[in-house]
Design a protein around this motif. Structure first.
Motif, PDB file in Angstrom:
ATOM      1  N   LEU A 132     -55.595  -4.167  33.506  1.00 19.94           N
ATOM      2  CA  LEU A 132     -55.722  -2.926  34.480  1.00 19.94           C
ATOM      3  C   LEU A 132     -55.492  -1.721  33.537  1.00 19.94           C
ATOM      4  O   LEU A 132     -55.994  -0.729  33.959  1.00 19.94           O
ATOM      5  N   ARG A 133     -54.954  -1.870  32.286  1.00 20.32           N
ATOM      6  CA  ARG A 133     -55.029  -0.709  31.477  1.00 20.32           C
ATOM      7  C   ARG A 133     -56.316  -0.226  30.992  1.00 20.32           C
ATOM      8  O   ARG A 133     -56.833   0.827  31.077  1.00 20.32           O
ATOM      9  N   THR A 134     -57.100  -1.159  30.356  1.00 23.19           N
ATOM     10  CA  THR A 134     -58.507  -0.989  30.010  1.00 23.19           C
ATOM     11  C   THR A 134     -59.533  -1.759  30.578  1.00 23.19           C
ATOM     12  O   THR A 134     -59.765  -3.136  30.071  1.00 23.19           O
ATOM     13  N   PRO A 135     -60.276  -1.243  31.427  1.00 19.59           N
ATOM     14  CA  PRO A 135     -61.456  -2.249  31.957  1.00 19.59           C
ATOM     15  C   PRO A 135     -62.438  -2.721  30.907  1.00 19.59           C
ATOM     16  O   PRO A 135     -63.623  -1.841  30.839  1.00 19.59           O
ATOM     17  N   THR A 136     -62.007  -3.588  29.911  1.00 17.38           N
ATOM     18  CA  THR A 136     -63.052  -3.792  28.770  1.00 17.38           C
ATOM     19  C   THR A 136     -64.113  -4.691  29.360  1.00 17.38           C
ATOM     20  O   THR A 136     -64.069  -4.955  30.593  1.00 17.38           O
ATOM     21  N   VAL A 137     -65.202  -5.002  28.590  1.00 15.70           N
ATOM     22  CA  VAL A 137     -66.112  -5.976  29.003  1.00 15.70           C
ATOM     23  C   VAL A 137     -65.543  -7.223  29.488  1.00 15.70           C
ATOM     24  O   VAL A 137     -65.867  -7.751  30.401  1.00 15.70           O
ATOM     25  N   SER A 138     -64.734  -7.740  28.566  1.00 14.10           N
ATOM     26  CA  SER A 138     -64.165  -9.074  28.924  1.00 14.10           C
ATOM     27  C   SER A 138     -63.586  -9.234  30.328  1.00 14.10           C
ATOM     28  O   SER A 138     -63.231  -9.899  31.113  1.00 14.10           O
ATOM     29  N   ALA A 139     -62.674  -7.696  30.327  1.00 17.58           N
ATOM     30  CA  ALA A 139     -61.825  -7.768  32.040  1.00 17.58           C
ATOM     31  C   ALA A 139     -63.093  -8.025  33.089  1.00 17.58           C
ATOM     32  O   ALA A 139     -62.720  -8.569  33.948  1.00 17.58           O
ATOM     33  N   ILE A 140     -64.312  -7.241  32.973  1.00 15.73           N
ATOM     34  CA  ILE A 140     -65.017  -7.181  34.018  1.00 15.73           C
ATOM     35  C   ILE A 140     -65.582  -8.609  34.281  1.00 15.73           C
ATOM     36  O   ILE A 140     -65.726  -9.113  35.263  1.00 15.73           O
ATOM     37  N   CYS A 141     -65.707  -9.250  32.696  1.00 21.26           N
ATOM     38  CA  CYS A 141     -66.385 -10.540  33.050  1.00 21.26           C
ATOM     39  C   CYS A 141     -65.370 -11.435  33.675  1.00 21.26           C
ATOM     40  O   CYS A 141     -65.679 -12.407  34.672  1.00 21.26           O
ATOM     41  N   THR A 142     -64.105 -11.458  33.375  1.00 19.84           N
ATOM     42  CA  THR A 142     -63.181 -12.133  33.827  1.00 19.84           C
ATOM     43  C   THR A 142     -63.233 -11.931  35.608  1.00 19.84           C
ATOM     44  O   THR A 142     -62.951 -12.900  36.373  1.00 19.84           O
ATOM     45  N   MET A 143     -63.333 -10.684  35.937  1.00 20.07           N
ATOM     46  CA  MET A 143     -63.134 -10.200  37.420  1.00 20.07           C
ATOM     47  C   MET A 143     -64.277 -11.161  38.089  1.00 20.07           C
ATOM     48  O   MET A 143     -64.190 -11.554  39.092  1.00 20.07           O
ATOM     49  N   LEU A 144     -65.364 -10.956  37.422  1.00 18.63           N
ATOM     50  CA  LEU A 144     -66.603 -11.319  37.727  1.00 18.63           C
ATOM     51  C   LEU A 144     -66.542 -12.822  37.937  1.00 18.63           C
ATOM     52  O   LEU A 144     -66.998 -13.436  39.054  1.00 18.63           O
TER      53      LEU A 144
END
Ligand code: HEM
Length: 542
Positions: free
Chosen positions: A21-33
């Motif tokens: 939630l704090r920083t939408p990093t690449v890994s966060a986007i990947c997790t969401m996807l």
């Protein structure tokens, strides 16, 4: 202990999601996807899971087996039955269908285990149309059985017998002036008008006047009334045709219907939006169905007020049954009465007309069959003697064989849709509640085990004394379906078809027009139809 576990789980979730939630990093986007893919994967494969043990071809995401339908056309079910056996999976987009292509298994579904498979599945084109859902075809459980029993009680043989003169007079008027043998008749158009008129009169007590030759009256008031009346009828029939032909089972329907096949949970929200946007197909379908419903409600309201109703039409019979309290008023509310009456028009016109046209087409190419048929019809009596229901059942055995063989040759309703209401074992597999089970009548009809040389038109194979008939499975030829949910209009349509054929062959024989394509091209909608119509030449006898 539970509390402790709950706390640590909560903590773990916080640790995992807070950085996202704090920083939408690449890994966060990947997790969401990945999460999204997981949810989508679950959504698409969840219906498959319960029937995964049943054999079937590999599935394409979203489309299921629709590409196979595009490749093979309606033959796809015969192709798959040869490859996978008498029970197999076919995925209509996300929705798996369990296809039954064997007479003994049809008996198991349709009769022996009927109580677990008594409802029909509702395909996406129908789920968007309340008008179609409230007919007998799609009603479910207790409401279906009450409605069916009431309708059966008004469909007594004595009632059918009373319809003979009505049917006969439509047939005579429609066929009195067929063009000479040098001109083409599009027989499929003529038979559709005839079948619609007959069922219009039988269902609503209304004469649509479609098959009547045009009147030459010079009286201007009459002409104006005729004109207004015929515009009304024309609009009604156009709306009826549009509403029916838009019920597409492939990817050519409206946007919401396509969504219903591919991502069902989006169908209804999209339909609600699209039906408000002028010009979209959903908007047109909705308007047409609203107009149809309004017209039907008007007919029902008008007939409800009438004191001396005609006892011959279906609508009056239902209204009378409701008033005599022989049926619960909350079952036959006016919207259900409209739907069930309209359904007769829907179910009874295209099927009967297709069958009549296909018989004339098939006999026209076969002089031996034609000769035997003419002998039987001429042998019945003088040409003005009208057959009674008893005569129709007992005095025309060869005509019966011709009709059965034509209905086998071109199965007008090649698939019958049912759905399980509880887990049930069919063909050695446990089918979970809610499984769509479809009986492949069209595949049964072309199975060489029951019909040697299935591509040959041989009415004699239905002769009760013939070995082939004696050895055949009793449920191999079931064009009207099977068991307590089989077609309610079977006797009605056979009566109309037989009366029409007897009348026509007394006056004419038919030949294929040189303008008719070879082989005959068919179109597969909700029921089978002719792509370019059946063009014939009529030759007057004596
Ligand atoms: C050649 C003509 C016809 C053919 C081949 C035909 C075929 C069928 C088939 C295959 C079914 C499904 C049966 C099942 O699930 O086992 C059906 C159901 C039905 N048909 Fe027909 N039909 C014809 C004419 C008619 C006519 C003339 C009417 C009305 C008068 C009619 C009204 C119905 C209705 C209401 C159902 C639903 C029955 C229910 O779910 O309880 N059909 N038909």
């Amino acid at each position: 202990m539970e509390l402790l576990l709950g706390d640590s789980l909560q903590q773990l979730m916080m640790e995992l999601t807070l950085p996202l939630l704090r920083t939408p990093t690449v890994s966060a986007i990947c997790t969401m996807l990945a999460l999204l893919a997981g949810v989508l994967g679950y959504y698409f494969y969840e219906p498959f899971w319960g029937v995964r043990k049943i054999p079937g071809p590999p599935i394409m995401p979203f489309l299921g087996h629709l590409p196979l339908l595009a490749k093979y056309g309606p033959e796809v079910f015969s192709v798959l039955a040869n490859r996978y056996g008498p029970i197999f999976r076919f995925h209509m987009g996300r929705q798996p269908l369990v296809i039954i292509a064997d007479p003994e298994l049809c008996k198991e579904v349709g009769i022996k285990k009927f109580k677990y498979v008594s409802n029909r599945s509702i395909p996406s084109p129908i789920s968007a149309s309340p008008l179609h859902q409230k007919g007998l075809f799609f009603t479910r459980d207790a409401r279906w059985s009450t409605m069916r029993n009431t309708i059966l009680s008004v469909y007594q043989p004595s009632h059918l017998a009373k319809l003979v003169p009505t049917m006969q007079s439509f047939i005579q008027s429609a066929t009195q002036n067929l063009p000479s043998k040098e001109e083409d008749i599009t027989f499929s158009d003529l038979s559709l008008k005839l079948a619609t008129d007959v069922i219009g009169k039988a269902a609503f007590g209304v004469d649509f006047g479609l098959s009547k030759p045009k009147s030459n009256s010079t009286d201007s008031t009459n002409n104006l009334n005729d004109q207004n009346n015929s515009n009304e009828v024309h609009d009604f029939i156009n709306e009826h045709t549009y509403s029916t032909t838009q019920l597409k089972m492939d990817l050519s329907g409206s946007f919401s219907i396509i969504l219903g096949l591919l991502v069902p949970f989006l169908q209804e929200p999209f339909r609600q939006i699209l039906k408000r946007i002028p010009g979209t197909m959903d908007w047109k379908i909705d308007r047409t169905n609203q107009n149809l419903s309004r017209r039907l409600s008007e007919i029902v309201a008008k007939r409800t007020k009438e004191k001396d109703r005609d006892f011959k039409d279906f609508l009056s019979l239902i209204l009378n049954a409701r008033e005599s309290e022989s049926v619960a008023k909350n079952i036959f509310t006016s919207d259900y009465i409209s739907a069930v009456t309209y359904e007769h028009l829907l179910a009874g016109s295209a099927t009967t007309s297709f069958t009549l046209s296909s018989i004339i087409y098939l006999v026209a190419g076969r002089e031996e069959v034609e000769k035997k048929l003419l002998e039987e019809i001429d042998g019945f009596g003088s040409h003005d003697q009208i057959a009674t229901t008893h005569d129709l059942q007992h005095r025309f055995p060869y005509l019966d064989q011709v009709i059965k063989e034509a209905m086998r040759f071109y199965t007008v309703s090649p698939l019958v849709a049912r759905e399980t209401s509880a887990p049930v074992a069919i063909g050695g597999y446990i089918l979970p509640k809610g499984t769509w089970v479809w009986l492949a009548l069209g595949v049964l009809a072309k199975d060489p085990k029951n019909f040697p040389e299935p591509e040959k038109f041989k009415p004699e194979r239905f002769n009760p004394n013939c070995e082939e008939e004696k050895q055949r499975h009793p449920y191999a030829n079931i064009p009207f379906g099977i068991g307590p949910r089989a077609c309610i209009g079977q006797k009605f349509s056979l009566q109309e078809i037989k009366l029409s054929l007897i009348h026509l062959y007394r006056k004419y024989v038919f030949r294929h027009s040189p303008n008719m394509e070879k082989p005959l091209q068919l179109e597969y909608g909700i029921v089978l139809n002719f792509k370019k119509g059946v063009k014939l030449r009529a030759i007057r006898r004596s």
